[in-house]
Design a protein around this motif. Sequence first.
Motif, PDB file in Angstrom:
ATOM      1  N   MET A 110     -17.076  22.518  23.567  1.00  0.00           N
ATOM      2  CA  MET A 110     -16.363  22.199  22.333  1.00  0.00           C
ATOM      3  C   MET A 110     -14.870  22.019  22.584  1.00  0.00           C
ATOM      4  SD  MET A 110     -18.653  22.019  19.976  1.00  0.00           S
ATOM      5  CE  MET A 110     -17.627  22.136  18.497  1.00  0.00           C
ATOM      6  N   THR A 111     -14.320  22.833  23.453  1.00  0.00           N
ATOM      7  CA  THR A 111     -12.871  22.794  23.671  1.00  0.00           C
ATOM      8  C   THR A 111     -12.486  22.391  25.086  1.00  0.00           C
ATOM      9  OG1 THR A 111     -12.874  25.172  24.191  1.00  0.00           O
ATOM     10  CG2 THR A 111     -12.481  24.531  21.892  1.00  0.00           C
ATOM     11  N   SER A 112     -13.385  22.569  26.050  1.00  0.00           N
ATOM     12  CA  SER A 112     -13.036  22.269  27.432  1.00  0.00           C
ATOM     13  C   SER A 112     -14.269  21.799  28.191  1.00  0.00           C
ATOM     14  CB  SER A 112     -12.438  23.508  28.117  1.00  0.00           C
ATOM     15  OG  SER A 112     -13.388  24.561  28.146  1.00  0.00           O
ATOM     16  N   SER A 113     -14.030  21.293  29.388  1.00  0.00           N
ATOM     17  CA  SER A 113     -15.113  20.825  30.258  1.00  0.00           C
ATOM     18  C   SER A 113     -15.092  21.619  31.553  1.00  0.00           C
ATOM     19  CB  SER A 113     -14.965  19.330  30.545  1.00  0.00           C
ATOM     20  OG  SER A 113     -15.016  18.580  29.344  1.00  0.00           O
ATOM     21  N   VAL A 114     -16.272  21.902  32.060  1.00  0.00           N
ATOM     22  CA  VAL A 114     -16.404  22.697  33.272  1.00  0.00           C
ATOM     23  C   VAL A 114     -17.160  21.879  34.306  1.00  0.00           C
ATOM     24  CG1 VAL A 114     -17.294  24.829  34.278  1.00  0.00           C
ATOM     25  CG2 VAL A 114     -16.427  24.828  31.934  1.00  0.00           C
ATOM     26  N   GLU A 115     -16.659  21.877  35.537  1.00  0.00           N
ATOM     27  CA  GLU A 115     -17.326  21.178  36.628  1.00  0.00           C
ATOM     28  C   GLU A 115     -18.243  22.154  37.364  1.00  0.00           C
ATOM     29  OE1 GLU A 115     -15.714  17.772  39.450  1.00  0.00           O
ATOM     30  OE2 GLU A 115     -15.153  19.745  40.205  1.00  0.00           O
ATOM     31  N   LYS A 116     -19.497  21.785  37.490  1.00  0.00           N
ATOM     32  CA  LYS A 116     -20.485  22.666  38.095  1.00  0.00           C
ATOM     33  C   LYS A 116     -21.083  22.009  39.333  1.00  0.00           C
ATOM     34  CE  LYS A 116     -24.801  25.174  37.151  1.00  0.00           C
ATOM     35  NZ  LYS A 116     -25.853  25.460  36.158  1.00  0.00           N
ATOM     36  N   ASP A 117     -21.166  22.775  40.420  1.00  0.00           N
ATOM     37  CA  ASP A 117     -21.764  22.289  41.655  1.00  0.00           C
ATOM     38  C   ASP A 117     -23.286  22.414  41.564  1.00  0.00           C
ATOM     39  OD1 ASP A 117     -19.323  21.723  42.767  1.00  0.00           O
ATOM     40  OD2 ASP A 117     -19.129  23.649  43.768  1.00  0.00           O
ATOM     41  N   HIS A 151     -20.994  14.085  56.292  1.00  0.00           N
ATOM     42  CA  HIS A 151     -20.297  15.320  55.958  1.00  0.00           C
ATOM     43  C   HIS A 151     -20.731  15.798  54.580  1.00  0.00           C
ATOM     44  CE1 HIS A 151     -17.588  14.254  59.299  1.00  0.00           C
ATOM     45  NE2 HIS A 151     -18.657  13.810  59.471  1.00  0.00           N
ATOM     46  N   ASN A 152     -21.799  16.406  54.515  1.00  0.00           N
ATOM     47  CA  ASN A 152     -22.334  17.163  53.396  1.00  0.00           C
ATOM     48  C   ASN A 152     -22.634  16.288  52.180  1.00  0.00           C
ATOM     49  OD1 ASN A 152     -22.106  19.497  54.846  1.00  0.00           O
ATOM     50  ND2 ASN A 152     -20.184  20.042  53.941  1.00  0.00           N
ATOM     51  N   VAL A 153     -23.882  16.333  51.761  1.00  0.00           N
ATOM     52  CA  VAL A 153     -24.266  15.721  50.496  1.00  0.00           C
ATOM     53  C   VAL A 153     -24.003  16.734  49.395  1.00  0.00           C
ATOM     54  CG1 VAL A 153     -26.197  14.879  49.119  1.00  0.00           C
ATOM     55  CG2 VAL A 153     -25.970  14.187  51.494  1.00  0.00           C
ATOM     56  N   THR A 154     -23.115  16.393  48.501  1.00  0.00           N
ATOM     57  CA  THR A 154     -22.767  17.275  47.387  1.00  0.00           C
ATOM     58  C   THR A 154     -22.944  16.511  46.082  1.00  0.00           C
ATOM     59  OG1 THR A 154     -20.429  16.627  47.486  1.00  0.00           O
ATOM     60  CG2 THR A 154     -21.107  18.550  48.780  1.00  0.00           C
ATOM     61  N   TYR A 155     -23.137  17.243  45.007  1.00  0.00           N
ATOM     62  CA  TYR A 155     -23.276  16.610  43.697  1.00  0.00           C
ATOM     63  C   TYR A 155     -22.748  17.566  42.641  1.00  0.00           C
ATOM     64  CZ  TYR A 155     -25.267  13.903  39.864  1.00  0.00           C
ATOM     65  OH  TYR A 155     -25.429  13.142  38.737  1.00  0.00           O
ATOM     66  N   SER A 189     -32.535  25.361  41.732  1.00  0.00           N
ATOM     67  CA  SER A 189     -31.860  25.320  43.032  1.00  0.00           C
ATOM     68  C   SER A 189     -31.388  23.925  43.403  1.00  0.00           C
ATOM     69  CB  SER A 189     -32.799  25.844  44.122  1.00  0.00           C
ATOM     70  OG  SER A 189     -33.980  25.065  44.188  1.00  0.00           O
ATOM     71  N   GLY A 190     -31.783  22.898  42.631  1.00  0.00           N
ATOM     72  CA  GLY A 190     -31.315  21.544  42.898  1.00  0.00           C
ATOM     73  C   GLY A 190     -32.327  20.647  43.570  1.00  0.00           C
ATOM     74  N   LYS A 191     -33.614  21.007  43.556  1.00  0.00           N
ATOM     75  CA  LYS A 191     -34.622  20.207  44.243  1.00  0.00           C
ATOM     76  C   LYS A 191     -34.743  18.811  43.622  1.00  0.00           C
ATOM     77  CE  LYS A 191     -38.059  22.976  43.492  1.00  0.00           C
ATOM     78  NZ  LYS A 191     -37.388  23.975  42.629  1.00  0.00           N
ATOM     79  N   THR A 192     -34.911  18.756  42.305  1.00  0.00           N
ATOM     80  CA  THR A 192     -35.094  17.473  41.640  1.00  0.00           C
ATOM     81  C   THR A 192     -33.835  16.624  41.735  1.00  0.00           C
ATOM     82  OG1 THR A 192     -36.709  18.458  40.114  1.00  0.00           O
ATOM     83  CG2 THR A 192     -35.686  16.384  39.452  1.00  0.00           C
ATOM     84  N   GLY A 221     -31.188  27.173  47.955  1.00  0.00           N
ATOM     85  CA  GLY A 221     -30.897  28.343  47.145  1.00  0.00           C
ATOM     86  C   GLY A 221     -29.551  28.168  46.465  1.00  0.00           C
ATOM     87  N   LYS A 222     -29.553  28.083  45.146  1.00  0.00           N
ATOM     88  CA  LYS A 222     -28.335  27.874  44.368  1.00  0.00           C
ATOM     89  C   LYS A 222     -27.578  26.629  44.823  1.00  0.00           C
ATOM     90  CE  LYS A 222     -27.689  32.809  43.483  1.00  0.00           C
ATOM     91  NZ  LYS A 222     -26.765  33.969  43.602  1.00  0.00           N
ATOM     92  N   GLY A 223     -28.328  25.591  45.184  1.00  0.00           N
ATOM     93  CA  GLY A 223     -27.723  24.336  45.581  1.00  0.00           C
ATOM     94  C   GLY A 223     -27.250  24.278  47.016  1.00  0.00           C
ATOM     95  N   SER A 224     -27.402  25.344  47.779  1.00  0.00           N
ATOM     96  CA  SER A 224     -26.973  25.386  49.180  1.00  0.00           C
ATOM     97  C   SER A 224     -28.189  25.316  50.096  1.00  0.00           C
ATOM     98  CB  SER A 224     -26.171  26.656  49.467  1.00  0.00           C
ATOM     99  OG  SER A 224     -24.997  26.704  48.684  1.00  0.00           O
TER     100      SER A 224
END
Length: 747
Positions: free
Chosen positions: A167-174, A156-160, A197-200, A373-376
């Motif tokens: 400096m003040t907060s953390s952001v989760e990026k797909d 069910h889907n390989v995701t990372y 796009s996430g190839k490497t 394309g953009k990780g998808s």
Amino acid sequence: MERANTTTGLQRTKSDQMEETMMASMNLKSPGSGDSTGGVPDTGGTLSRKSSKRLLTAASPGRSGSSSRRYLRKTRSAQVKLDLEDLSSGAALSRASSASLGFSFSFTGFTMPPEEMADTGPFSDDDIPEDLEVGTRKRRVEAEPTLPIYLKARIHNVTYKVIIKGMTSSVEKDILNGITGSVGPGEVLALMGPSGSGKTTLLSLLGGRLREPAPGGSITYNDQPYSKFLKSRVGFVTQDDVLFPHLTVKETLTYAARLRLPKTLTKQEKEKRAIDVIYELGLERCQDTMIGGSFVRGVSGGERKRVSIGNEIIINPSVLLLDEPTSGLDSTTALRIIEIIHDIAETGKTVITTIHQPSSRLFHKFDKLILLGKGSLLFFGKASEAMPYFSSIGCSPLIAMNPAEFLLDLANGNINDVTVPSELEDRVQMGNSDRETRNGKPSPTVIHEYLVEAYETLVAENEKKKLMAPIPIDEELKTRVYTSKREWGASWCQQFSILFVRGLKERRHDYFSWLRIAQVLATAVILGLLWWQSGGDSPQDIQDQVGLLFFIAVFWGFFPVFTAIFTFPQERAMLSKERAADMYRLSAYFMARTTSDLPLDLFLPVFFLLVVYFMAGLRTSAGAFFLSMLTVFLCIVAAQGLGLAIGATLMDIKRATTLASVTVMTFMLAGGYFVKKVPIFISWLRYLSFNYHTYKLLLKVQYEHITGEIEGMQISSGLREVTALLFMVVGYRLLAYLSLRRMKLQP
């Protein structure tokens, strides 16, 4: 018109000659065949790939002439006469066994006719194909059979996801989202997509290089999860060629073979494997040439890339991963690299490569394709089916276009010179928002969403069902992948000796450079002239010479620190690459790296003291001279340990240099020459200074027969100073080793 007719007639004549040559070669191949029209004997099966290549070679005009002609010609008539697609349409027949691992496997395919059984024998000189790039013949690597590994990125889907700390907060990026695919032995899977796009990242996940944070979904190897055993079965060629610049091609591959190949092979067998790989990759002409780097001339870019590939295929991996192997190469060299990769896959290996923007010839070399394309996931399937698929969803090129260029334009959301699907045209006409339209065309975001939705609707479910199909190998082979036993290619002592010799060969050019030698000798001559024959027993003479002794202690404390600082930061990429492949133990590398520097580090101080000692008129005694030299050696080893510790702890040259400057200056000031009475609350600092202990030992060696105190400093037995320096030698190196052990080696 007459000229055109004449040209057409000449072309037909050449075509007829080609057909006659082909017919003659086939009749020679099968004299007993009664079919005079087909020219191909009825063997009850299909021909092997090697046989088809021989038929083409025999039919080539370049082969029928002089042997010095090294160019192959391909004509359309020959291709029509001998349908290569039919010849290679059967599945590959592979049957192998491994004595070292004790396993066997087989899977069915075409059958081999009796008259083709000669092909299974050893290659002769006539069987070896020509290397079109270097103009010499190459030979096949004779290695043990490859363990087949079917790699499935099963969802069910390989995701990372990664967490970007601000400096003040953390952001989760797909980075990756919903990737599904599979590839088996004998296939080449290309990962395509625009930059970012996430190839490497996907390639690193498939190779087990990214373990934290844990990816979603599942990646299986023969239906088993990743295990440490796979490090010896997976070859990973990085985008940047991480190689030692001063080693030759032969030395690089030989050291890799001695470190990575199993212990069951002898040293001679490992070296032979390295030579075989050199000939297989067409590197025999440059095998004695240095690799080269930014400031060292060496082999070409294509040859350097082939050396990187040779470093991985030398272990006969089951899975070979390559990160943009054609980057920075011209089209001809890039095609040569891809052909080598395709030949490697034909030996039963699973090959996955990222590719940025291949030419049309390169694109048709791939068996399967993943378009990101953009990780998808925008497409997964046979590379030959990519264009028909996008045409079926309304995206077709309006002009003749490289398929790879067309696919990358779609992945970027660029539909110039591309038909627009009717669904997207309706959105443009409605013009709901600026987000959906741009200059009267769908925006890249809308195009991306449409492509993702189309794939999930039309293809994704079928591909997921295919992933559930059982793998055509035995259960025993599946369990071979799932083991936690780590197998080293050499013992600890062998790893140490190999790395020690490799380190000496790599760094001898730096240590014996004329610039470094001139620097040390010039300093020695200047000191000898300033303190020319200053020896004597009077207090004034002693006071003058005390300054010289302190400078010697400072110079040979400063010089090694700033040399050793660069050791681990500069080799971080190499250490990360080799440790990820389990080439050696970290302890063996550390001991070899630190001890291989000692002979080179102790070479220059000998010449330095020979010049300074006698020009300055120091104590003329053999015992005093050798004790002074041993004292300087002990200072150098202690200072080198400090530099190694700082470099290994920070792994950043700028920060390490800054910290080392402050530390060395502090040790110099607390060395006992500038300040005689140090406040008691900071007096402990001098005992951490190797300059202080070296200075006291030099005073003892030179003046213990004259006086017991010099400028308020007591001359002791020297045992405490020697013990302190020995503790520094061991302590600083232990700190450096623990820092390497705790840090993440991936840059």
